[in-house]
Scaffold this active site. Structure first.
Site, PDB file in Angstrom:
ATOM      1  N   ASP A 217     -30.879  12.342  24.452  1.00  0.00           N
ATOM      2  CA  ASP A 217     -32.161  13.003  24.685  1.00  0.00           C
ATOM      3  C   ASP A 217     -31.995  14.503  24.880  1.00  0.00           C
ATOM      4  O   ASP A 217     -32.892  15.288  24.536  1.00  0.00           O
ATOM      5  CB  ASP A 217     -32.878  12.386  25.890  1.00  0.00           C
ATOM      6  CG  ASP A 217     -33.519  11.049  25.583  1.00  0.00           C
ATOM      7  OD1 ASP A 217     -33.551  10.655  24.392  1.00  0.00           O
ATOM      8  OD2 ASP A 217     -33.986  10.377  26.522  1.00  0.00           O
TER       9      ASP A 217
ATOM     10  N   GLU B 131      -7.534   4.426  22.315  1.00  0.00           N
ATOM     11  CA  GLU B 131      -6.575   5.047  23.221  1.00  0.00           C
ATOM     12  C   GLU B 131      -5.903   4.043  24.150  1.00  0.00           C
ATOM     13  O   GLU B 131      -5.537   4.373  25.279  1.00  0.00           O
ATOM     14  CB  GLU B 131      -7.242   6.161  24.026  1.00  0.00           C
ATOM     15  CG  GLU B 131      -8.584   5.822  24.628  1.00  0.00           C
ATOM     16  CD  GLU B 131      -9.269   7.031  25.247  1.00  0.00           C
ATOM     17  OE1 GLU B 131      -8.584   8.021  25.576  1.00  0.00           O
ATOM     18  OE2 GLU B 131     -10.493   6.980  25.415  1.00  0.00           O
TER      19      GLU B 131
END
Length: 261
Positions: free
Chosen positions: A89, A154
């Site tokens: 947003d 990761e």
């Protein structure tokens, strides 16, 4: 009045004729972000996982870099749908979501950036910079066109699941993080360890097989070149705070004489 949105990182990668080179922006400073945006690099990653960034500082940095020929990515602190909604947003168009270990988690990320019925993103476009407060015509219907989503590999678990993660619809690319990967593999702080390098190369190959764009964090120039030669589409090669730390240390070493015993 209808306003435009900027090209996404997905769009930029699709038209690139060479690998894209970027840097971290971790200071939380709009001024530093703007300086980095004018560097001539291709992209910056504004980090909110390991950096002092909240909604206000993130907004200020997105505004600061927008006038420059560089693409900003934003890394939220976690794959939390509420945080992702807020970042979107604010006008973050390109998200790099950390610690995605499974295809199920990758699908959850895609749902978090997608409006119902396909996803769970809350609808607040009239209040949001993302739609320029409903000045972007048809934003709700075409929001997916204005966003790109990358997930970060990761951990050893993520490496084992990389083929399934790369196959998730709506994931625009993978990004490999050797630092946490080294920790997960039991060689903390050794991003150049052969096991870590092999895992990175494995993920690069998996992404390429799946037709996904793939990047990697590589401050070491030798490793960066190796990963680029192996097919990395984009790399991070430095950070604002790292450059400031090493640069000021060099000033001290150059101009302040060593203490004599």
């Amino acid at each position: 009045m209808s306003l435009r949105v900027d090209p996404t990182f997905r769009d930029v990668l699709a038209t690139a004729t060479r690998p894209l080179v970027g840097m971290w922006v971790c200071s939380g400073s709009p001024l530093v972000a703007e300086i980095c945006a004018g560097s001539g690099l291709d992209w910056v990653l504004i980090d909110a996982e390991h950096s002092p960034n909240g909604l206000e500082s993130l907004l200020a940095q997105l505004q600061a870099v927008r006038g420059y020929p560089i693409t900003p990515l934003v890394r939220p602190p976690a794959a939390d749908p509420v945080t992702i909604k807020q970042f979107l947003d604010l006008g973050a168009q390109n998200l790099l979501v950390p610690m995605v270990d499974t295809a199920a988690q990758a699908r959850d990320v895609v749902r978090a950036v997608t409006y119902p019925p396909a996803g769970v993103r809350g609808v607040g476009s009239a209040l949001a910079r993302a739609s320029r407060w409903n000045r972007i015509e048809g934003y709700l219907a075409r929001a997916a066109e204005t966003l790109s989503v990358l997930v970060q590999i990761e951990s050893a678990e993520a490496v084992a699941n990389v083929d399934a993660i790369a196959a998730v619809a709506g994931v625009d690319g993978l990004f490999i993080g050797p630092s946490d990967l080294a920790a997960s593999l039991g060689v903390l702080g050794q991003q150049d360890h052969p096991d870590v390098v092999d895992a990175v190369l494995h993920c690069l190959s998996a992404a390429r097989r799946a037709g996904r764009k793939v990047g990697v964090n590589a401050f070491d120039p030798t490793l960066a070149e190796r990963y680029l030669d192996a097919g990395a589409d984009f790399v991070l090669v430095g950070a604002d705070v790292q450059l400031l730390a090493r640069g000021t240390e060099q000033l001290a070493a150059t101009f302040i004489p060593e203490e004599t015993a």
